[in-house]
Enzyme design. Structure first.
Site, PDB file in Angstrom:
ATOM      1  N   HIS A   1     -45.574  52.160   8.790  1.00 28.02           N
ATOM      2  CA  HIS A   1     -46.453  51.776   9.910  1.00 28.02           C
ATOM      3  C   HIS A   1     -45.974  50.485  10.576  1.00 28.02           C
ATOM      4  O   HIS A   1     -46.278  49.401  10.093  1.00 28.02           O
ATOM      5  CB  HIS A   1     -47.897  51.618   9.402  1.00 28.02           C
ATOM      6  CG  HIS A   1     -48.532  52.929   9.075  1.00 28.02           C
ATOM      7  ND1 HIS A   1     -49.204  53.675  10.001  1.00 28.02           N
ATOM      8  CD2 HIS A   1     -48.540  53.644   7.926  1.00 28.02           C
ATOM      9  CE1 HIS A   1     -49.620  54.797   9.439  1.00 28.02           C
ATOM     10  NE2 HIS A   1     -49.234  54.800   8.174  1.00 28.02           N
TER      11      HIS A   1
ATOM     12  N   GLU B   1     -47.089  49.182  13.182  1.00 26.20           N
ATOM     13  CA  GLU B   1     -48.170  48.517  13.913  1.00 26.20           C
ATOM     14  C   GLU B   1     -48.961  47.525  13.060  1.00 26.20           C
ATOM     15  O   GLU B   1     -49.710  46.717  13.604  1.00 26.20           O
ATOM     16  CB  GLU B   1     -49.114  49.569  14.524  1.00 26.20           C
ATOM     17  CG  GLU B   1     -49.965  50.369  13.536  1.00 26.20           C
ATOM     18  CD  GLU B   1     -49.242  51.562  12.908  1.00 26.20           C
ATOM     19  OE1 GLU B   1     -48.001  51.562  12.887  1.00 26.20           O
ATOM     20  OE2 GLU B   1     -49.927  52.482  12.416  1.00 26.20           O
TER      21      GLU B   1
ATOM     22  N   CYS C   1     -45.639  58.048  10.773  1.00 28.92           N
ATOM     23  CA  CYS C   1     -46.218  58.654   9.573  1.00 28.92           C
ATOM     24  C   CYS C   1     -46.474  60.154   9.815  1.00 28.92           C
ATOM     25  O   CYS C   1     -45.531  60.901   9.982  1.00 28.92           O
ATOM     26  CB  CYS C   1     -47.485  57.884   9.187  1.00 28.92           C
ATOM     27  SG  CYS C   1     -48.036  58.247   7.529  1.00 28.92           S
TER      28      CYS C   1
END
Ligand code: XMP
Length: 504
Positions: free
Chosen positions: A165, A167, A79
């Site tokens: 993202h 994660e 990001c």
């Protein structure tokens, strides 16, 4: 060997660290602006730039030490991290005007990062700016319908950026992508529980040498595992279990029975009077924590004097304790965990905290290998300050007794129903509220007990456990029947954040 995560202020930085560790690689979070010398101390094989609430073109946008690019290490920018890479290598990033937030889909993708993946890939977006023009010779690796640069790479593929993202769980193949990044970066996967135990034993031996360590045992998994670690490292130790009068029902006997047979040199100190005296009249949560921290240290000093030649105070402090007490670098102080922020400056001992970089589930794995019985290993966590922080308002023996009995009923009912492990932690809180009720034909003006049960992985975030109504009903009935001073039972349905797990 490690992966260093440079944190530019993202709420997800800790999560990136967890994901990387799940992939058996040690990872550590450092502030985004950390010097390269400090980064090198961590011996990284790769670096990840986190997201950020800032935009790269804001004047106060946090930037990495420029020398980070001289390290020659692979970098993954997530990001803001990707936008940072794009901008620092001469590309353009612009504000999109609106924030793009939520689920999206990669429709085209290629390259190492996506190895083994097929079909449209759901990804989670959360950004306001986006890359408009790539740096010279950089290439696009993935696109969504709206965003032609959802993933980018430098000409030699050493630097990779993703706008989404990987994660978060809302990017279902995110872990796979992170794993691909680690493989492409040639990072060794050596962060296993076995390797951890070996390393911890070696480090403890080296650090303590022929000196002596005093260990604070609370009965929880962390300090119990630490007691075993010291015993197995063969260092001289005195494990001190402080009975501060704020323990759960039966706790003292259970802890003694679990640790003594495993070679731990355990001594229980009765210190309830001292703790109750110090806490008399105190209602402020932070003050309670500070007092408890201070009293613990006092007891340890007494013990150290009794045995002589103690150099270290060993504690089962965990990574989240460190982060949340602002002992971590660049984190906000949420509450002073008694064993971190609550310690006096002139401690008089050197601290030995072998688990300081571990998450709770990692300690549980270590504890299994060290032979800690499951009855202690898989127990719900219990805070060092004990029941004191589950009593809102003043801590008195009577009030501790009330909350202890309520807790015992809650926990035993959960166990009888086979529901103990539906919750990561379950507890009862004595609120400062009294409410009107009716018992028999009599008016009853009783205390209000709040039950809290949460699901979590590492206590950093938690959700309230959806316990069956019938079970909650049974607990409420038993508590109000067996403890006449309690007139009402409520269930806490707040997640963390915004609440914390404990009420104080
Ligand atoms: P919170 O309330 O911060 O709790 O969401 C997260 C986890 O940490 C435990 N906790 C503590 N443990 N000393 C400890 O040893 C403390 O001062 C302390 N405060 C909270 C809490 O029980 C939960 O598991």
């Amino acid at each position: 060997m490690s992966v260093v995560i440079l944190d530019f202020g993202s709420q997800y930085s800790r999560l990136i660290a967890r994901r990387i560790r799940e992939l058996q690689v040690y990872s550590v979070v450092l502030p985004g602006t950390t010097s390269v010398t400090r980064i090198q101390n961590e011996n990284p094989q790769a670096i990840i730039f986190s997201g950020s609430p800032k935009s790269v073109f804001e004047s106060d946008a946090p930037l990495p030490d420029p020398a980070v690019y001289d390290l020659g290490l692979p970098i993954l920018g997530i990001c803001y991290g990707m936008q940072l890479l794009a901008r620092q290598f001469g590309g353009d990033v612009a504000d999109a005007g609106t924030r793009s937030y939520g689920a999206d889909e990669l429709i085209h993708y290629e390259g190492d990062l996506f190895d083994g993946l097929v079909g449209p890939l759901p990804v989670w977006m959360s950004h306001a700016s986006s890359v408009q023009r790539l740096p010279k010779d950089w290439v696009t690796m993935a696109a969504t319908r709206e965003n032609p640069h959802a993933a980018i790479a430098s000409p030699n593929g050493r630097y990779v950026g993703v706008q989404f993202h990987p994660e978060v769980v809302h990017t279902p193949n995110g872990e796979h992508m992170l794993s691909n990044f680690l493989d492409a970066a040639g990072v060794s996967r050596d962060w296993t529980a076995e390797a951890n135990v070996e390393r911890l034993i070696r480090e403890v031996k080296e650090r303590v040498g022929t000196d002596r360590a005093l260990l604070a045992v609370s009965g929880g998994v962390d300090s119990s595992a630490l007691a075993l670690l010291l015993a197995q490292a063969g260092v001289e130790h005195d494990a001190v279990f402080v009975d501060h009068g704020l323990l759960r029902a039966g706790e003292r006997k259970e802890v003694e029975a679990a640790l003594r047979p495993l070679g731990v040199n355990l001594r229980t100190v009765d210190a309830a009077d001292r703790f109750f005296d110090a806490l008399a009249g105190v209602t402020d949560p932070e003050e309670k924590r500070m007092i408890i921290g201070r009293e613990f240290v006092h007891v340890f000093h007494n013990e150290a004097q009794r045995v002589g030649k103690t150099r270290f105070l060993a504690q089962g402090t965990l990574y989240p304790d460190v982060i949340e007490s602002a002992g971590g670098e660049g984190a906000a102080n949420i509450k002073s965990h008694h064993n971190v922020g609550g310690l006096p400056a002139n401690l008089g001992f050197e601290l030995l905290e072998p688990f300081r970089t571990l998450f709770k589930d990692e300690v549980r794995d270590v504890a299994r290998l060290l032979g800690l019985p499951d009855s202690v290993r898989l127990r719900h966590p219990f805070p060092g300050p004990g029941l004191a922080i589950r009593i809102l308002g003043e801590v008195t023996r009577e009030r501790v007794d009330l909350v202890r009995r309520a807790d015992a009923i809650f926990i035993s009912t959960l166990k009888e129903a086979g529901a103990y492990h539906l919750a990561w932690q379950a507890l009862a809180v004595l609120t400062p509220i009294q409410s009107v009720g009716v018992a028999g034909d009599e008016r009853r003006y009783g205390h209000v007990i709040a039950l809290r049960a949460v699901t979590s992985v590492d206590a950093m975030t938690a959700d309230w456990a959806r316990l069956p109504y019938a079970l909650l009903d049974r607990v409420a009935q038993r508590i109000t029947r067996d403890i006449p001073e309690i007139g009402r039972v409520v269930y806490d349905i707040t997640s963390k954040p915004p609440a914390t797990i404990e009420w104080e």
